[in-house]
Design an enzyme around this catalytic site. Structure first.
Site: not given
Ligand code: TYM
Length: 329
Positions: A193, A112, A196
């Site tokens: 993966k 992130k 969202k």
């Protein structure tokens, strides 16, 4: 007394079949074996900027999806994290016993942080807040997808460190992964993966996608240059499609082999698409019913907060006593 289960989902985008197969489906299955608490972790969502009006809508949508996915609000408690101040309070106390180096090693933090121009402190503290969510309720079991395993190890490390510094306080939580579906990959790129926050139009099947959209996304899924399913040498795209089918259908490995060995990819995709459409149809029907009553979800979240606040407050008080913080005599 029944053991407690706790888990959560960030209301930071559209929930997809990875969230369903890795988490929600498992929650619905095990909920009655435990005292179950399921949380919409809005304080985690704001570790990256969220458009405020949209966030609020997503919190309500996520709560409705929990129920549509089979969480029974008469048995299980559904809460919005920010409605219970003890989550943030305990997170601070745990921050003070968490070594900096542990957080820097988290793979999700590294990924992130690399994707942001400015790395907010919240992204770094994220796993401590997650530990607080779980330890606040002395949860024994935490059902999640595989991507959360490292965060749960950290939760146990933090609990252990607190217990050894201040005396036995926290229950050690166990990770519970589904046997199939713990890691669903992106349909456009089976090496990452399903998430969202990914942007590609064909990346994910979202739980509220209409049937035609679901069919299109699956028919366009990335496979490989072989023509047909060959179990001894599956490429990642085909393995992911088979995994999705198996997780939705509950088929055994033998049944999967018998049904799909030698099948051409186009036919495999059709079967996967029809399975996903059929399995999501009742969930979408329930979602429409739930959201037709605008006050219903708000009532569930209010009741949830009322039900679990005493547990949360008593843990915070215990932690304060252990640490020597001020508690009224
Ligand atoms: P989140 O919102 O990213 O995901 C919610 C749940 O869905 C699972 N999941 C997946 N499972 C299989 N395949 C995938 N592609 C996939 N993507 C997501 C996740 O593992 C998760 O179980 N940090 C958590 C939220 C959280 C939490 C907690 C969870 C906050 N506090 C306390 C458990 C306990 C998260 O970001 O999940």
């Amino acid at each position: 007394m029944k053991k407690r289960v706790f888990s959560g989902v960030q209301p930071s985008g559209d929930l997809h079949i990875g969230n369903y197969l890795g988490a929600l489906k498992n929650w619905a299955r095990i909920q009655y074996d435990y005292e179950s608490i399921f949380c919409i972790v809005d304080l985690h969502a704001v570790t990256v900027f969220q458009e405020p009006a949209q966030l609020l809508a997503k919190i309500r949508e996520t709560a409705a999806l929990f129920i549509a996915a089979g969480i029974d609000p008469r048995h299980s408690t559904i809460i919005a994290q920010s409605s219970i101040p003890a989550h943030a309070e305990l997170a601070w106390m745990l921050t003070c016993v968490t070594p900096f180096g542990w957080l820097g090693r988290m793979t999700q933090f590294k990924a992130k942080a690399a994707a942001q121009e400015t790395v907010g402190d919240g992204i770094f503290q994220y796993p401590v807040l997650m530990a607080a969510d779980i330890l606040l309720y002395q949860a024994a079991v935490v059902p999640v997808g595989e991507d959360q395993s490292q965060h749960l190890e950290l939760t146990r490390d933090v609990a252990q460190r607190f217990n050894s510094l201040y005396g036995e306080t926290f229950v050690m939580p166990e990770t519970s992964l589904p046997s199939v579906g713990a890691r669903i990959m992106g349909l456009d790129d089976p090496d990452v993966k399903m998430s969202k926050s990914a942007k590609g139009a064909n990346h994910a099947v979202n739980l509220l996608d209409p049937p035609d959209r679901i069919r299109k996304t699956i028919m366009r899924a990335t496979t490989d240059s072989n023509p047909a399913v060959n179990f001894p040498a599956l490429g990642p795209g085909v393995a992911n499609l088979l995994n999705i089918y198996q997780a939705f259908s509950g088929a055994s490995d033998e049944e999967m082999h018998a049904r799909f060995e030698g099948m051409r990819y186009g036919d495999l995709k059709k079967q996967v698409a029809e399975m996903v459409v059929a399995q999501l149809e009742p969930l979408q029907r329930r979602y429409a019913e739930i959201t037709s009553d605008p006050g219903y979800v708000a009532g569930i979240l209010r009741e949830g907060a009322e039900r679990v606040s005493p547990i949360a407050n008593s843990t915070v008080e215990l932690v304060k006593r252990r640490m020597g913080l001020y508690v009224e005599p």
